[in-house]
Design a protein around this motif. Structure first.
Motif, PDB file in Angstrom:
ATOM      1  N   SER A 163      -5.128   1.971   8.698  1.00 54.85           N
ATOM      2  CA  SER A 163      -4.499   3.428   8.366  1.00 54.85           C
ATOM      3  C   SER A 163      -4.729   4.259   9.662  1.00 54.85           C
ATOM      4  O   SER A 163      -3.906   5.161   9.824  1.00 54.85           O
ATOM      5  N   PHE A 164      -5.801   4.082  10.600  1.00 56.44           N
ATOM      6  CA  PHE A 164      -5.525   4.617  11.653  1.00 56.44           C
ATOM      7  C   PHE A 164      -4.713   4.492  12.834  1.00 56.44           C
ATOM      8  O   PHE A 164      -4.001   5.279  13.350  1.00 56.44           O
ATOM      9  N   GLU A 165      -4.259   3.051  12.740  1.00 51.14           N
ATOM     10  CA  GLU A 165      -2.917   2.806  13.531  1.00 51.14           C
ATOM     11  C   GLU A 165      -1.729   3.182  13.032  1.00 51.14           C
ATOM     12  O   GLU A 165      -0.869   3.967  13.867  1.00 51.14           O
ATOM     13  N   MET A 166      -1.516   3.521  11.704  1.00 54.13           N
ATOM     14  CA  MET A 166      -0.457   4.304  11.101  1.00 54.13           C
ATOM     15  C   MET A 166      -0.560   5.747  11.376  1.00 54.13           C
ATOM     16  O   MET A 166       0.503   6.311  11.593  1.00 54.13           O
ATOM     17  N   PHE A 167      -1.921   6.331  11.419  1.00 59.19           N
ATOM     18  CA  PHE A 167      -1.741   7.620  11.803  1.00 59.19           C
ATOM     19  C   PHE A 167      -1.324   8.011  13.043  1.00 59.19           C
ATOM     20  O   PHE A 167      -0.646   8.691  13.336  1.00 59.19           O
ATOM     21  N   LYS A 168      -1.814   7.102  13.971  1.00 64.40           N
ATOM     22  CA  LYS A 168      -1.334   7.122  15.540  1.00 64.40           C
ATOM     23  C   LYS A 168      -0.069   7.079  15.698  1.00 64.40           C
ATOM     24  O   LYS A 168       0.695   7.802  16.492  1.00 64.40           O
ATOM     25  N   GLY A 176       6.232   8.550   5.724  1.00 63.30           N
ATOM     26  CA  GLY A 176       7.004   9.145   4.711  1.00 63.30           C
ATOM     27  C   GLY A 176       6.675   8.717   3.181  1.00 63.30           C
ATOM     28  O   GLY A 176       5.739   8.185   2.924  1.00 63.30           O
ATOM     29  N   PHE A 177       7.423   9.506   2.322  1.00 63.63           N
ATOM     30  CA  PHE A 177       7.087   9.716   0.920  1.00 63.63           C
ATOM     31  C   PHE A 177       6.971   8.204   0.475  1.00 63.63           C
ATOM     32  O   PHE A 177       8.133   7.641   0.289  1.00 63.63           O
ATOM     33  N   SER A 178       6.133   7.832  -0.439  1.00 60.29           N
ATOM     34  CA  SER A 178       6.112   6.654  -1.107  1.00 60.29           C
ATOM     35  C   SER A 178       6.158   5.430  -0.334  1.00 60.29           C
ATOM     36  O   SER A 178       6.557   4.102  -0.748  1.00 60.29           O
ATOM     37  N   ASN A 179       6.123   5.587   1.253  1.00 57.29           N
ATOM     38  CA  ASN A 179       6.188   4.334   2.006  1.00 57.29           C
ATOM     39  C   ASN A 179       4.850   3.574   2.413  1.00 57.29           C
ATOM     40  O   ASN A 179       4.875   2.837   3.254  1.00 57.29           O
ATOM     41  N   PHE A 180       3.790   4.003   1.745  1.00 55.93           N
ATOM     42  CA  PHE A 180       2.367   3.916   2.644  1.00 55.93           C
ATOM     43  C   PHE A 180       2.072   2.270   2.316  1.00 55.93           C
ATOM     44  O   PHE A 180       1.615   1.639   3.133  1.00 55.93           O
ATOM     45  N   SER A 181       2.381   2.085   0.930  1.00 60.17           N
ATOM     46  CA  SER A 181       2.014   0.363   0.668  1.00 60.17           C
ATOM     47  C   SER A 181       2.900  -0.437   1.636  1.00 60.17           C
ATOM     48  O   SER A 181       2.348  -1.393   2.215  1.00 60.17           O
ATOM     49  N   SER A 182       4.189  -0.227   1.710  1.00 60.44           N
ATOM     50  CA  SER A 182       4.952  -1.232   2.466  1.00 60.44           C
ATOM     51  C   SER A 182       4.622  -1.082   3.926  1.00 60.44           C
ATOM     52  O   SER A 182       4.690  -2.121   4.630  1.00 60.44           O
ATOM     53  N   THR A 183       4.577  -0.039   4.366  1.00 57.14           N
ATOM     54  CA  THR A 183       4.307   0.115   5.815  1.00 57.14           C
ATOM     55  C   THR A 183       2.679  -0.356   6.171  1.00 57.14           C
ATOM     56  O   THR A 183       2.457  -0.823   7.279  1.00 57.14           O
ATOM     57  N   PHE A 184       1.912  -0.110   5.104  1.00 59.73           N
ATOM     58  CA  PHE A 184       0.501  -0.661   5.485  1.00 59.73           C
ATOM     59  C   PHE A 184       0.779  -2.264   5.571  1.00 59.73           C
ATOM     60  O   PHE A 184      -0.170  -2.456   6.598  1.00 59.73           O
TER      61      PHE A 184
END
Length: 192
Positions: A163-168, A176-184
């Motif tokens: 999650s921290f890497e995604m934040f960076k 993006g909206f509703s993209n967390f699970s796939s991007t994670f």
């Protein structure tokens, strides 16, 4: 006595508590929030004006929330309740001094509800709530609370790192909206 034994044996049919999408931590956080709100609400003028029936329903709801919190078996929920109680009592201590009777009832009902939840856990894990079974369950739960080597504990750090890497990557607007699970999953492959 025979009826009591039949009720106790029915506890094996209690489902695992999970709430929406079977997320026990989500369920526990909602339950912990309800318990914290009940402590706050008890100090309001509106609660003080309630008739006895509404107060009984209020305390019955607190009991059910306490049982559910223990059945969820979530450290996050237990920590949330402990933190909320500490914060509320330390910031509003003058209010709670004025309602000591209701605060005492609240604490007792919370303790009885949590004890009942623990009893249901011990009966569900085999046996009918004997002292030996309750002691074994207590030891197992204390080990569960303090064991840092369990899988969920180590996986949590992987989630934090990912999650921290995604934040960076996109700190201002996120993924993006509703993209967390796939991007994670994409970022998790890089972190692991």
């Amino acid at each position: 006595m025979n009826i009591a034994m039949k009720i106790v044996t029915l506890t094996k049919y209690i489902p695992d508590v999970g709430g929406a999408f079977q997320q026990k931590n989500l369920f526990a956080s909602w339950t912990a929030t309800g318990i914290a709100i009940s402590l706050y609400y008890m100090s309001t003028e509106r609660f003080k004006g309630y008739k006895i029936l509404k107060k009984v329903l209020f305390y019955l709801t607190l009991f059910i929330l306490a049982v559910g919190l223990l059945l969820a078996s979530s450290r996050a929920g237990l920590a949330g309740v402990a933190l909320a109680v500490i914060v509320l009592l330390s910031t509003n201590w003058r209010e709670y001094l004025g309602i000591r009777k209701h605060l005492t009832i609240w604490v007792l009902i919370l303790a009885v509800g949590m004890s009942s939840g623990f009893y249901l856990i011990s009966t569900k894990s085999g046996g009918i709530g004997s002292i030996e079974n309750t002691e074994t369950t207590a030891k197992a739960k204390m080990n569960w609370l303090t064991n840092t080597g369990q899988r969920s504990f180590s996986e949590r750090f992987i989630m934090y790192d990912t999650s921290f890497e995604m934040f960076k990557d996109k700190p201002l607007f996120g993924q993006g909206f509703s993209n967390f699970s796939s991007t994670f999953m994409f970022f998790k492959a890089d972190v692991s």
